[in-house]
Design a protein around this motif. Structure first.
Motif, PDB file in Angstrom:
ATOM      1  N   ARG A 808       0.610  -1.199   0.064  1.00 41.57           N
ATOM      2  CA  ARG A 808      -0.019  -0.089   0.103  1.00 41.57           C
ATOM      3  C   ARG A 808       0.764   1.208  -0.014  1.00 41.57           C
ATOM      4  O   ARG A 808       0.447   2.170  -0.919  1.00 41.57           O
ATOM      5  CB  ARG A 808      -0.933   0.100   1.249  1.00 41.57           C
ATOM      6  CG  ARG A 808      -2.157  -0.591   1.217  1.00 41.57           C
ATOM      7  CD  ARG A 808      -3.009  -0.203   2.184  1.00 41.57           C
ATOM      8  NE  ARG A 808      -4.126  -1.365   2.593  1.00 41.57           N
ATOM      9  CZ  ARG A 808      -4.861  -1.261   3.471  1.00 41.57           C
ATOM     10  NH1 ARG A 808      -4.474  -0.505   4.326  1.00 41.57           N
ATOM     11  NH2 ARG A 808      -5.698  -2.184   3.503  1.00 41.57           N
ATOM     12  N   ARG A 810       3.845   1.676  -1.012  1.00 39.54           N
ATOM     13  CA  ARG A 810       4.384   1.811  -2.457  1.00 39.54           C
ATOM     14  C   ARG A 810       3.178   2.296  -3.346  1.00 39.54           C
ATOM     15  O   ARG A 810       3.707   3.265  -3.975  1.00 39.54           O
ATOM     16  CB  ARG A 810       4.957   0.615  -3.111  1.00 39.54           C
ATOM     17  CG  ARG A 810       6.070   0.496  -3.973  1.00 39.54           C
ATOM     18  CD  ARG A 810       6.605  -0.522  -4.431  1.00 39.54           C
ATOM     19  NE  ARG A 810       6.707  -1.609  -3.523  1.00 39.54           N
ATOM     20  CZ  ARG A 810       6.514  -2.839  -3.771  1.00 39.54           C
ATOM     21  NH1 ARG A 810       5.902  -3.114  -4.996  1.00 39.54           N
ATOM     22  NH2 ARG A 810       6.765  -3.874  -2.822  1.00 39.54           N
ATOM     23  N   ARG A 811       2.138   2.080  -3.270  1.00 34.94           N
ATOM     24  CA  ARG A 811       1.207   2.592  -4.195  1.00 34.94           C
ATOM     25  C   ARG A 811       0.953   3.946  -4.029  1.00 34.94           C
ATOM     26  O   ARG A 811       0.714   4.625  -4.866  1.00 34.94           O
ATOM     27  CB  ARG A 811      -0.022   1.533  -4.004  1.00 34.94           C
ATOM     28  CG  ARG A 811      -0.922   1.794  -5.414  1.00 34.94           C
ATOM     29  CD  ARG A 811      -2.045   0.913  -5.391  1.00 34.94           C
ATOM     30  NE  ARG A 811      -3.016   0.955  -4.211  1.00 34.94           N
ATOM     31  CZ  ARG A 811      -3.683  -0.098  -3.441  1.00 34.94           C
ATOM     32  NH1 ARG A 811      -3.490  -1.153  -4.082  1.00 34.94           N
ATOM     33  NH2 ARG A 811      -4.130   0.230  -2.418  1.00 34.94           N
ATOM     34  N   GLU A 814       3.278   6.077  -5.277  1.00 35.03           N
ATOM     35  CA  GLU A 814       3.042   6.070  -6.767  1.00 35.03           C
ATOM     36  C   GLU A 814       2.140   6.883  -7.421  1.00 35.03           C
ATOM     37  O   GLU A 814       2.223   7.795  -8.120  1.00 35.03           O
ATOM     38  CB  GLU A 814       2.998   4.634  -7.386  1.00 35.03           C
ATOM     39  CG  GLU A 814       4.406   3.976  -7.880  1.00 35.03           C
ATOM     40  CD  GLU A 814       4.126   2.502  -7.887  1.00 35.03           C
ATOM     41  OE1 GLU A 814       3.014   2.240  -8.458  1.00 35.03           O
ATOM     42  OE2 GLU A 814       5.180   1.724  -7.673  1.00 35.03           O
ATOM     43  N   THR A 815       0.981   6.813  -6.581  1.00 34.12           N
ATOM     44  CA  THR A 815      -0.278   7.699  -6.962  1.00 34.12           C
ATOM     45  C   THR A 815      -0.261   8.764  -6.518  1.00 34.12           C
ATOM     46  O   THR A 815      -1.008   9.854  -7.104  1.00 34.12           O
ATOM     47  CB  THR A 815      -1.414   6.749  -6.583  1.00 34.12           C
ATOM     48  OG1 THR A 815      -1.599   6.588  -5.185  1.00 34.12           O
ATOM     49  CG2 THR A 815      -1.616   5.361  -7.407  1.00 34.12           C
TER      50      THR A 815
END
Lengths: 840, 522
Positions: A808, A810-811, A814-815
């Protein structure tokens, strides 16, 4: 002894294959050992195919779509053919039994033999055999037959047999001989099944012999006169008999003409043996008509062989007397020569194994039988695909949805439901003569009518039309007989009295009368009869009501059943209001063992005179006859009675007017309904129920829209900030910039927060894991097995959590920039900022 | 209340008052008519006697068919003289001075009873009013709440008014009444709400349950008793009551001191036991035979009735057809006579009609004579058959009764044997058992003991004879009554029919005659 040869739908290939087939393909059809064959050969040519059967080009069948099993043989099939060759040197490249494909179709009607039979007879168009005295050279598969909806008697039989076996019947295809009427589907000599009258068996009342009997009065009649009379009667009887005989001779003319091919005409039909599915008696089904026949029916002249999906039996019994003497015990090897004795043996020896044997074991076909082939060879499973009929096809039934059958003095037409705009599905026309020129009666059946019309009978002789309705009509109509749909003409309406509040069961009307029949009323009324007078010349009085033009009522008569709670001579049986004569006539019920009923006649005082009179009631206003003892009745009592009756009369008049109005209303409604017929469509019928489907689709769409809308409708990200500024109407550039910055900063803050929270959780989980690990390392030796297991479970749980959290995180990383950019973009495009930021 | 009446003289209901009350009830038009004609009290169904200062109820016995009686606002002190009003459905006795509920026992159809504003202090004497639906006893002197339980016996009671009684002050009042009268819909002019009902159930459930249990038990006992009574009735109609069991046997030994003494002789008790068993089984046979015969007799009678009814119906239909034909034929005749152009035509038509009437009368009478003959013959057959049935029954009963006697004789012989052997033993002083003194007294000599046995034997034989003759008398009586009834029915029927025919013919002739007398006037 012919063998039916399956050539399959290989017409196209035939040309190429013909060369190689020639040696293989014996034409056993010609090898007939029937002696009659020879002498009737020449008559074959004379028999012509009925021209009214449309020709169908069998070569148009496209074989390329057919599955490979249709074209080639499996190894076991090959083996079977080999055996068949041994059996009577009758081999083919498809064996008849394998064309039978037992299938149970998912329609309740097709679960019973009569449903199957009538379906097959309706669905397929009959084609005569190419030669009426030889079986066809090839058989088509049931699926092909269904596809093209036409076939000869063998095709019919195979299809029907497949369906019956599928439904669990012990059914067999029969190859044999029948009369011309059967073979050519000529039913013009038969009475239409719809016209057959069911004979009512008169109930025999078991009369108890009573030992007491009254002596009949002395017979004073002259014996001589009686004798004379008897003689006369006898004479008349013989004369009548003579006449009957003559007429009988006339009748005989109608009998079928002699058939030169009698006994030679080949036919195929279906035999259903008793036993399974609680069939009490063995019977035949003629697949052309779908009718059942007894095995002793004279129209079936002989049987060559029979087969089902498992075996093939040849009839060894003599058929000189038709099928009457045949014994259908297939285990009897002397009477029935069986082809695959192996598969039949368990059938005889182990009735218990029967069930097992019946199972269509499809997997077995590739297993080669190691033992003696001849004895233990099983019939391979059918090469035909399962029979499939779509609901639409099932409903449509006949080809193009229509079918016409000619019977003796009758014509029956059938249509698929919804084919006719007025809901017509069946029409039976009855003629007076065999040439079908004079129509006597027409019966029409309807379905799915909104006005619940079920059946209409038109008697062409009397011009009477009778409509029958299913329950549910607006006026609870059950039947309506009329000549014209006009008021004050003769017509009879029957009602579903259970549905009506007033219990009206029937209303018969003519120009001068109206009779209403009631059932089950609390006041025991069962008949009300009204007689109308002629309309007088209208004298228009001022203030008269609209119904002033109604027919004047002459009398109203009401009949009542006995009310058991009242004594008989107080219980009115009949009351007649003679309105024009100002009289009321009452008749009471009979007392037990009484011959005469009490009666009362009231004479009303005309309205005009009533005021001038001193006495409201005088003895001469009521004439009473009291059966049995007569007791003087008080005038007071009579007066009260008269008052009541006058009141009743008033109400009755209104009631009659209401009835008249209802009649008018019904006639009008009927006319409207007839002029614009509406058909009901089940709400589950998505194909036809256009409106419903539209509704459904609209609903579906709107629901989808809703879902989309929910997604698309973003929260107004600016709202909280706009609130802060207060004035939302107009935004200045400075405000806009500030708003934008605020908004972006807020998002950034939130994203960072979120990432931090995830990070914190992740750290915590890692820490916990480490702790646990340490603890485990320390205490590993002391732990019991269970505790260890528990620890391991928890450990894996924690690692899983850590894994998820890291994902989570990492995501999120990224987002987050993307989200930030997206919002920035959105804000730029926001209409409220358009003028300030749009071009920035 | 009493003040307003002080000035007026107290009244007793008398004919004058009733007459006046009746006249007042009619609407104007009928009133005149009624006055002229006079009213039969039997025809009156409603009567209002309010505000008449009545002190004593009287003179109401003629109103047999009264269904509604209002006696409110009087000074009545005692409910009386209402016994004859058995059809009464509605009785209003409100605003009187009644102190005790009484005199209502015969009014079993009463549904609505008002005793509002009286001086009643106890609910009682109302057990027969099982139809009661509405009961108003407000403004009285009821003090004990438990009195309300009395009202439980009225299964149809839906509306109750108790307001203004001292017992209403009890705080338990509402819930108590609702709990003990669960079928009540309205209490004191108000609908009983579900919540009240629930609360009442919660409060009193254990007590009402107990009461219900008791009531159910009483009811069950009553039903059992009734069932037994019914069965006994059935046995009685079969003339074999009390024969299914040891009743007759026990009866034989009842009050027989000698037998009781003899029973204590050694070996007699065994003998008695055996005798009893055999005797009871014979009685049982008799009983079953009796029931079977009863069914047979009933079947015989019903067969006769069936045949009779069939014949009568056929005859009735035939006569009816004659009459209907006649009526249809002559529907128009009277009009025609009336409207006949000349008197000659009228005269000839009248003559024709007369002849037709005469013919009808003849035909009907012929039919009646025929059926009467047939009926008589049938009744004679029936009589003969009944006699046969009765005599065979009696023969069989005699046979079975003789079995009883044989048993008794055999028993007697055995008893004598025992007596003598015991005597001998006693003489030789070989008796092992210790016998009571009374018995020892018998063992003096042979004569004494044989006499004792004989006396007891005689008593028993007489009892058997009595039972037998009972059956015989009942059977003969039944036979006579059944036969008699068959004949009597026929006679009655015949008379009535002839009377009816004559009356009908008379009425037809009268009609014609009236026409004749009318004619000259027009």
């Amino acid at each position: 002894m012919e063998v039916l040869e399956e050539r399959e739908e290989e017409e196209h290939e035939e040309e190429q294959e013909e060369e190689e087939q020639k040696d293989k393909e014996l034409k056993p059809l010609e090898i007939s050992d029937k002696p009659e064959d020879l002498k009737t050969k020449e008559s074959v040519e004379r028999v012509c195919v009925p021209s009214d059967v449309p020709d169908f080009d069998w070569s148009s069948i496209d074989t390329s779509q057919l599955p490979s099993s249709y074209k080639t043989n499996s190894p076991s099939e090959e083996k079977l053919l080999h055996v068949a060759a041994h059996f009577l040197q009758q081999y083919t490249h498809k064996f008849v039994s394998t064309t039978v494909r037992p299938t149970l179709l998912p329609y309740t009607e097709l679960y019973h033999w009569d449903g199957c039979a009538s379906f097959v007879s309706d669905y397929l168009i009959m084609e005569p055999l190419k030669s009426p005295i030889t079986p066809p050279s090839s058989l088509y598969s049931p699926t092909t037959i269904l596809k093209y909806q036409r076939g000869n008697c063998f095709d019919f039989s195979v299809l029907l047999c497949s369906m019956l076996i599928g439904a669990g019947y012990d059914a067999y295809c029969v190859h044999g001989y029948a009369t011309r009427e059967i073979c050519t589907l000529d039913e013009t000599l038969e009475v239409c099944p719809l016209l057959r009258k069911t004979q009512e068996v008169p109930k025999e009342e078991i009369k108890k012999s009573n030992k007491y009997r009254i002596k009949s009065p002395p017979d004073l009649q002259s014996k001589f006169e009686l004798q004379q009379k008897a003689k006369k009667a006898k004479k008349a009887e013989t004369e009548a008999a003579q006449k009957d005989k003559e007429r009988g001779e006339e009748m005989k003319v109608e009998k079928p003409k002699g058939d030169p091919l009698h006994g030679l005409r080949v036919h195929a039909w279906v035999l259903v043996l008793s036993g399974k599915r609680e069939v009490p008696e063995t019977f035949f089904i003629n697949p052309f008509t779908g009718n059942s026949h007894s095995t002793t029916d004279e129209q079936f002249l002989g049987i060559e062989s029979i087969w089902n999906h498992r075996n093939y039996w040849v009839n060894m019994q003599d058929c000189w007397n038709g099928c009457k003497d045949l014994v259908f015990d297939l285990s009897d090897n002397i009477r029935w020569e069986v082809m695959l004795s192996g598969s039949d043996k368990p059938h005889q020896l182990l009735p218990d194994a029967e069930e097992k044997n019946e199972l269509p074991d499809n997997d077995m076909d590739d297993v080669p039988e190691p033992e003696d082939e001849n004895r233990n060879l099983d019939m391979p499973p059918s090469w035909v695909d399962p029979i499939q009929i779509s609901p639409r096809e099932f409903e449509t039934r006949c080809c193009q949805g229509t079918k016409v059958t000619l019977y003796k003095k009758a014509k029956l037409e059938k249509w698929a439901p919804y084919l006719n705009a007025n809901g017509l599905v069946k029409r039976l026309t009855v003629y007076a003569d065999a040439e079908c020129s004079e129509v006597v009666e027409v019966k029409e059946w309807f379905t799915n009518r909104e006005d619940m019309l079920d059946l209409r009978e038109v008697n062409k002789r009397t011009q009477l039309t009778t409509d029958y309705f299913s329950p549910g009509h607006r006026f609870h109509l059950k039947a309506h007989t009329y000549v014209w749909l006009e008021p004050e003409t003769e017509n009879t309406m029957e009602f579903y009295n259970e549905a009506r509040v007033d219990g009206l069961q029937k209303r018969v009307q003519s120009a001068m009368e109206m009779t209403e029949y009631f059932v089950g009323r609390d006041d025991f009324l069962h008949v009300r009869y009204t007689e109308f007078g002629k309309r007088g010349k209208k004298v228009h009085l001022a203030g008269m009501r609209a119904d002033a033009n109604a027919r004047p009522i002459v009398q109203i008569k009401e009949c009542f059943h006995r009310n058991p709670e009242k004594p008989a001579d107080e219980d009115v049986a009949e009351r007649i209001f003679l309105i024009t004569e100002e009289m009321i006539h009452l008749t009471y019920h009979l007392k037990d063992n009484y011959l005469t009923a009490s009666q009362k006649d009231f004479f009303k005082i005309p309205e005009g005179e009533i005021r001038g009179r001193e006495d409201v009631m005088t003895p001469d206003m009521c004439i009473t006859y009291q059966a049995g003892f007569s007791k003087e009745e008080k005038l007071v009592h009579l007066y009260k009675m008269l008052q009541e009756l006058i009141e009743v009369e008033k109400q009755l008049k209104e009631q009659v007017r209401r009835s008249e109005a209802e009649v008018l209303n019904i006639l009008k409604t009927r006319e409207n309904e007839e002029n614009s017929v509406k058909l009901l469509v089940s709400i589950y019928d998505t194909e036809r129920n256009e409106k419903r489907r539209q509704e459904y689709e609209a609903m579906k769409k709107s629901r989808e829209d809703d879902l989309l809308g929910q997604e698309g409708q973003d929260l107004d990200y600016l709202a909280p900030f706009l609130l802060q500024t207060g004035n939302t109407e107009k935004i200045t550039k400075a405000q806009a910039l500030r708003l934008r910055n605020d908004c972006l900063a807020d998002l950034k803050r939130r994203l960072v927060n979120k990432a931090n929270i995830i990070q914190a959780r992740f750290d915590k989980a890692v820490e916990e894991l480490q702790k646990k690990d340490e603890w485990f390392q320390e205490n590993q030796d002391k732990l019991s097995e269970e505790e260890e297991e528990e620890f391991l479970a928890r450990y894996s749980e924690t690692t899983f959590l850590i894994h998820i959290l890291s994902l989570r995180l990492r995501r999120e990383k990224e987002t987050a920039p993307q989200k930030y950019l997206a919002l920035e973009e959105k804000l730029r495009k926001d209409p409220r900022f358009a003028e300030h930021l749009g071009h920035a | 209340m009493s003040q307003s009446h002080n000035s007026v003289e107290p009244n007793v209901i008398d004919d004058e008052m009733i007459q006046k009350a009746i006249e007042e009830q009619y609407p104007e038009d009928i009133g005149q008519l009624a006055k002229k004609e006079g009213t039969d009290f039997k025809d009156v169904t409603e009567l209002q006697l309010s505000f008449r200062n009545i002190l004593q109820i009287d003179n109401l016995w003629q109103f047999e068919n009264l269904t509604k009686l209002q006696l409110d606002n009087n000074i009545i002190e005692k409910i009386e003289a209402l016994e004859c009003l058995v059809h009464l459905v509605w009785l209003d006795l409100s605003f009187n001075n009644i102190e005790v509920i009484e005199g209502l026992d015969t009014l079993v159809k009463l549904q609505d009873l008002s005793l509002y504003n009286n001086r009643i202090s106890k609910i009682e004497h109302m057990d027969t009013l099982q139809e009661l639906q509405i009961f108003s006893i407000g403004k009285n002197n009821l003090t004990t709440l438990e009195d309300v339980i009395y009202l439980r016996r009225f299964k149809n009671l839906r509306t109750l008014n108790l307001t203004g009684n001292p017992l209403c002050d009890d705080e338990r009042y509402m819930l108590f009444v609702v709990a003990y009268l669960p079928n009540l819909m309205y209490l004191d002019f108000k609908l009983v709400s579900d919540s009240t009902r629930e609360a009442a159930v919660l409060e009193y459930q254990d007590r009402t349950d107990l009461l219900e249990g008791e009531e159910a038990q009483v009811l069950a006992e009553l039903e059992e008793k009734q069932a037994k009574q019914q069965e006994l009735e059935y046995h009685k109609t079969a003339f074999v009551e009390y024969l299914n069991g040891s009743f007759l046997f026990d009866n034989m030994y009842e009050d027989d001191t000698e037998a009781a003494k003899l029973a204590s002789l050694p070996g007699v008790s065994d003998l008695l036991q055996k005798y009893r068993e055999e005797f009871v089984s014979v009685c049982e046979n008799l009983f079953n035979f009796g029931l079977k015969e009863y069914e047979k007799r009933e079947a015989e009678v019903s067969e006769f009735c069936e045949c009779r009814n069939e014949a009568l119906t056929a005859n009735q239909q035939e006569s009816r057809k004659l009459i209907l034909d006649f009526e249809n034929r002559n529907k128009m005749t009277l009009d025609e006579i009336h409207n006949a152009g000349s008197s000659d035509i009228a005269e000839s038509k009248r003559a024709e009609y007369k002849a037709d009437i005469h013919q009808l009368s003849e035909a009907l009478m012929t039919l009646e004579i025929l059926i009467a003959d047939q009926m008589e013959e049938l009744a004679n057959d029936f009589k003969g058959n009944m006699a046969v049935v009765a005599s065979t029954f009696i023969e069989n009963i005699k046979g079975i009764m003789n079995q009883c006697r044989d048993l008794e004789n055999r028993h007697h012989e055995k008893l004598l044997e025992i007596c003598i052997t015991t005597l001998e033993k006693s003489v030789k002083n070989e008796l092992e058992e210790d016998l009571p003194d009374e018995v020892r007294m018998l063992l003096v000599d042979k004569n004494t003991i044989v006499n004792a046995a004989n006396v007891s034997h005689g008593v028993r034989l007489r009892k058997i004879d009595m039972r037998e003759s009972d059956i015989f008398t009942n059977t003969y009586r039944w036979q006579a009554s059944v036969t008699e009834k068959a004949f009597q029915n026929e006679v009655d029927r015949n008379r009535e029919h002839v009377k009816e025919i004559l009356q009908y013919i008379d009425s037809l002739q009268e009609e014609l005659h009236n026409m004749e007398t009318l004619e000259p006037m027009e």
